[in-house]
Scaffold this motif. Structure first.
Motif, PDB file in Angstrom:
ATOM      1  N   LEU A 128       0.830  -1.204   0.000  1.00  0.00           N
ATOM      2  CA  LEU A 128       0.000   0.000   0.000  1.00  0.00           C
ATOM      3  C   LEU A 128       0.865   1.255   0.000  1.00  0.00           C
ATOM      4  O   LEU A 128       0.630   2.184  -0.786  1.00  0.00           O
ATOM      5  CB  LEU A 128      -0.932   0.000   1.213  1.00  0.00           C
ATOM      6  N   ILE A 129       1.879   1.293   0.837  1.00  0.00           N
ATOM      7  CA  ILE A 129       2.755   2.468   0.903  1.00  0.00           C
ATOM      8  C   ILE A 129       3.498   2.660  -0.405  1.00  0.00           C
ATOM      9  O   ILE A 129       3.586   3.779  -0.926  1.00  0.00           O
ATOM     10  CB  ILE A 129       3.723   2.341   2.099  1.00  0.00           C
ATOM     11  N   ALA A 130       4.034   1.570  -0.970  1.00  0.00           N
ATOM     12  CA  ALA A 130       4.746   1.674  -2.243  1.00  0.00           C
ATOM     13  C   ALA A 130       3.813   2.151  -3.357  1.00  0.00           C
ATOM     14  O   ALA A 130       4.206   2.967  -4.206  1.00  0.00           O
ATOM     15  CB  ALA A 130       5.375   0.331  -2.607  1.00  0.00           C
ATOM     16  N   SER A 131       2.581   1.672  -3.357  1.00  0.00           N
ATOM     17  CA  SER A 131       1.612   2.101  -4.375  1.00  0.00           C
ATOM     18  C   SER A 131       1.290   3.585  -4.236  1.00  0.00           C
ATOM     19  O   SER A 131       1.209   4.307  -5.232  1.00  0.00           O
ATOM     20  CB  SER A 131       0.324   1.289  -4.257  1.00  0.00           C
ATOM     21  N   LEU A 132       1.111   4.049  -3.012  1.00  0.00           N
ATOM     22  CA  LEU A 132       0.815   5.464  -2.796  1.00  0.00           C
ATOM     23  C   LEU A 132       1.988   6.352  -3.214  1.00  0.00           C
ATOM     24  O   LEU A 132       1.794   7.397  -3.854  1.00  0.00           O
ATOM     25  CB  LEU A 132       0.455   5.711  -1.333  1.00  0.00           C
ATOM     26  N   ILE A 133       3.192   5.936  -2.871  1.00  0.00           N
ATOM     27  CA  ILE A 133       4.369   6.723  -3.258  1.00  0.00           C
ATOM     28  C   ILE A 133       4.510   6.755  -4.779  1.00  0.00           C
ATOM     29  O   ILE A 133       4.768   7.812  -5.368  1.00  0.00           O
ATOM     30  CB  ILE A 133       5.637   6.157  -2.592  1.00  0.00           C
ATOM     31  N   SER A 134       4.321   5.612  -5.424  1.00  0.00           N
ATOM     32  CA  SER A 134       4.418   5.553  -6.882  1.00  0.00           C
ATOM     33  C   SER A 134       3.346   6.416  -7.544  1.00  0.00           C
ATOM     34  O   SER A 134       3.620   7.123  -8.514  1.00  0.00           O
ATOM     35  CB  SER A 134       4.285   4.111  -7.366  1.00  0.00           C
ATOM     36  N   ALA A 135       2.142   6.354  -7.017  1.00  0.00           N
ATOM     37  CA  ALA A 135       1.059   7.152  -7.585  1.00  0.00           C
ATOM     38  C   ALA A 135       1.329   8.646  -7.418  1.00  0.00           C
ATOM     39  O   ALA A 135       1.095   9.442  -8.334  1.00  0.00           O
ATOM     40  CB  ALA A 135      -0.267   6.781  -6.933  1.00  0.00           C
ATOM     41  N   ALA A 136       1.845   9.038  -6.255  1.00  0.00           N
ATOM     42  CA  ALA A 136       2.159  10.449  -6.025  1.00  0.00           C
ATOM     43  C   ALA A 136       3.284  10.918  -6.945  1.00  0.00           C
ATOM     44  O   ALA A 136       3.212  12.013  -7.515  1.00  0.00           O
ATOM     45  CB  ALA A 136       2.550  10.668  -4.559  1.00  0.00           C
ATOM     46  N   ALA A 137       4.301  10.101  -7.111  1.00  0.00           N
ATOM     47  CA  ALA A 137       5.419  10.466  -7.998  1.00  0.00           C
ATOM     48  C   ALA A 137       4.941  10.567  -9.446  1.00  0.00           C
ATOM     49  O   ALA A 137       5.281  11.521 -10.156  1.00  0.00           O
ATOM     50  CB  ALA A 137       6.548   9.446  -7.876  1.00  0.00           C
ATOM     51  N   ALA A 138       4.143   9.607  -9.878  1.00  0.00           N
ATOM     52  CA  ALA A 138       3.627   9.644 -11.251  1.00  0.00           C
ATOM     53  C   ALA A 138       2.716  10.852 -11.447  1.00  0.00           C
ATOM     54  O   ALA A 138       2.766  11.514 -12.493  1.00  0.00           O
ATOM     55  CB  ALA A 138       2.867   8.352 -11.554  1.00  0.00           C
ATOM     56  N   GLY A 139       1.896  11.154 -10.461  1.00  0.00           N
ATOM     57  CA  GLY A 139       1.022  12.330 -10.561  1.00  0.00           C
ATOM     58  C   GLY A 139       1.809  13.617 -10.676  1.00  0.00           C
ATOM     59  O   GLY A 139       1.464  14.500 -11.461  1.00  0.00           O
ATOM     60  N   ALA A 140       2.888  13.737  -9.906  1.00  0.00           N
ATOM     61  CA  ALA A 140       3.714  14.949  -9.977  1.00  0.00           C
ATOM     62  C   ALA A 140       4.371  15.090 -11.340  1.00  0.00           C
ATOM     63  O   ALA A 140       4.388  16.179 -11.926  1.00  0.00           O
ATOM     64  CB  ALA A 140       4.775  14.920  -8.875  1.00  0.00           C
ATOM     65  N   VAL A 141       4.907  13.996 -11.856  1.00  0.00           N
ATOM     66  CA  VAL A 141       5.553  14.049 -13.173  1.00  0.00           C
ATOM     67  C   VAL A 141       4.527  14.375 -14.254  1.00  0.00           C
ATOM     68  O   VAL A 141       4.774  15.216 -15.133  1.00  0.00           O
ATOM     69  CB  VAL A 141       6.282  12.719 -13.475  1.00  0.00           C
ATOM     70  N   LEU A 142       3.361  13.741 -14.208  1.00  0.00           N
ATOM     71  CA  LEU A 142       2.344  14.000 -15.222  1.00  0.00           C
ATOM     72  C   LEU A 142       1.786  15.420 -15.123  1.00  0.00           C
ATOM     73  O   LEU A 142       1.519  16.057 -16.143  1.00  0.00           O
ATOM     74  CB  LEU A 142       1.209  12.979 -15.110  1.00  0.00           C
ATOM     75  N   ARG A 143       1.616  15.923 -13.921  1.00  0.00           N
ATOM     76  CA  ARG A 143       1.132  17.283 -13.744  1.00  0.00           C
ATOM     77  C   ARG A 143       2.118  18.273 -14.364  1.00  0.00           C
ATOM     78  O   ARG A 143       1.734  19.205 -15.068  1.00  0.00           O
ATOM     79  CB  ARG A 143       0.930  17.588 -12.262  1.00  0.00           C
ATOM     80  N   ARG A 144       3.394  18.067 -14.109  1.00  0.00           N
ATOM     81  CA  ARG A 144       4.418  18.950 -14.676  1.00  0.00           C
ATOM     82  C   ARG A 144       4.461  18.824 -16.198  1.00  0.00           C
ATOM     83  O   ARG A 144       4.557  19.819 -16.901  1.00  0.00           O
ATOM     84  CB  ARG A 144       5.786  18.608 -14.063  1.00  0.00           C
ATOM     85  N   ARG A 145       4.369  17.594 -16.707  1.00  0.00           N
ATOM     86  CA  ARG A 145       4.389  17.395 -18.151  1.00  0.00           C
ATOM     87  C   ARG A 145       3.197  18.082 -18.805  1.00  0.00           C
ATOM     88  O   ARG A 145       3.327  18.758 -19.829  1.00  0.00           O
ATOM     89  CB  ARG A 145       4.359  15.900 -18.472  1.00  0.00           C
ATOM     90  N   ASN A 146       2.008  17.961 -18.208  1.00  0.00           N
ATOM     91  CA  ASN A 146       0.822  18.608 -18.764  1.00  0.00           C
ATOM     92  C   ASN A 146       0.958  20.126 -18.753  1.00  0.00           C
ATOM     93  O   ASN A 146       0.538  20.802 -19.694  1.00  0.00           O
ATOM     94  CB  ASN A 146      -0.430  18.189 -17.996  1.00  0.00           C
ATOM     95  N   ALA A 147       1.560  20.681 -17.699  1.00  0.00           N
ATOM     96  CA  ALA A 147       1.759  22.128 -17.631  1.00  0.00           C
ATOM     97  C   ALA A 147       2.701  22.590 -18.737  1.00  0.00           C
ATOM     98  O   ALA A 147       2.471  23.623 -19.377  1.00  0.00           O
ATOM     99  CB  ALA A 147       2.311  22.525 -16.264  1.00  0.00           C
ATOM    100  N   VAL A 148       3.766  21.820 -18.981  1.00  0.00           N
ATOM    101  CA  VAL A 148       4.715  22.192 -20.046  1.00  0.00           C
ATOM    102  C   VAL A 148       4.026  22.135 -21.400  1.00  0.00           C
ATOM    103  O   VAL A 148       4.160  23.062 -22.211  1.00  0.00           O
ATOM    104  CB  VAL A 148       5.954  21.266 -20.009  1.00  0.00           C
ATOM    105  N   TYR A 149       3.282  21.064 -21.668  1.00  0.00           N
ATOM    106  CA  TYR A 149       2.598  20.958 -22.955  1.00  0.00           C
ATOM    107  C   TYR A 149       1.510  22.016 -23.116  1.00  0.00           C
ATOM    108  O   TYR A 149       1.300  22.538 -24.212  1.00  0.00           O
ATOM    109  CB  TYR A 149       2.010  19.557 -23.137  1.00  0.00           C
ATOM    110  N   ARG A 150       0.824  22.352 -22.038  1.00  0.00           N
ATOM    111  CA  ARG A 150      -0.184  23.408 -22.099  1.00  0.00           C
ATOM    112  C   ARG A 150       0.467  24.748 -22.433  1.00  0.00           C
ATOM    113  O   ARG A 150      -0.025  25.512 -23.258  1.00  0.00           O
ATOM    114  CB  ARG A 150      -0.938  23.503 -20.766  1.00  0.00           C
TER     115      ARG A 150
END
Length: 177
Positions: A128-150
């Motif tokens: 559970l902890i590993a899944s939450l950390i992975s999801a948070a890291a992926a969300g941060a990377v995707l959020r930044r990528r979407n901001a750059v593309y926007r």
């Protein structure tokens, strides 16, 4: 404590003779001492330090990769992240084994579900902890990528609006009457 029927004097003598013969066998002693399980890095304090350093490195690479969207930094983060997960898994495996040895073993349900003898609750919590950390890291990377593309899309749209034929003032250099 009742350990069962006691050995007769004759049986104790036979057992003692067998133990003496086995202790005298140098080759057997060498084989038995060399087949001991290798000492895992998990028991040393060095492992905890390495995990902390890798975690800080991963965090720094994640922030840098999210800020720059550089493929090289993203790959470096991925490599550091996988290394962190592997070393943490080895560390936790050793820690659980040490803990299990102190407590005298695991419950029957944990042994059935996890042949290594790890407690089921500990495994569930780790996943559970590993899944939450992975999801948070992926969300941060995707959020930044979407901001750059926007931002890139907005810049392209703004450039086409200002330099296109739709704006007569931009073509003639003055107002259109």
């Amino acid at each position: 404590m009742d350990e069962g029927p006691a050995l007769s004097p004759r049986e104790r003598k036979i057992l003692s003779d067998i133990e003496q013969i086995l202790e005298a066998d140098v080759e057997l002693q060498h084989t038995l001492s060399s087949t001991a399980p290798p000492r895992v890095i998990a028991w040393s304090p060095l492992a905890a330090g390495i995990i902390c350093i890798l975690a800080v490195l991963c965090l720094g690479l994640l922030v840098a990769a999210a800020a720059t969207s550089s493929p090289m930094l993203i790959w470096c983060f991925a490599l550091a992240w996988v290394s962190l997960l592997v070393i943490t898994a080895l560390y936790l495996r050793g820690w659980f084994r040490k803990r299990r040895a102190r407590s005298g073993g695991a419950s029957r349900s944990a042994v059935a579900a996890f042949p290594g003898g790890v407690n089921a609750e500990s495994v569930k919590a780790a996943v559970l902890i590993a899944s939450l950390i992975s999801a948070a890291a992926a969300g941060a990377v995707l959020r930044r990528r979407n901001a750059v593309y926007r931002r890139l899309s907005d810049e392209e749209e703004h450039a086409s609006d200002n330099g296109g034929a739709d704006d007569p003032g931009a073509v003639t250099g003055g107002s259109s009457r």
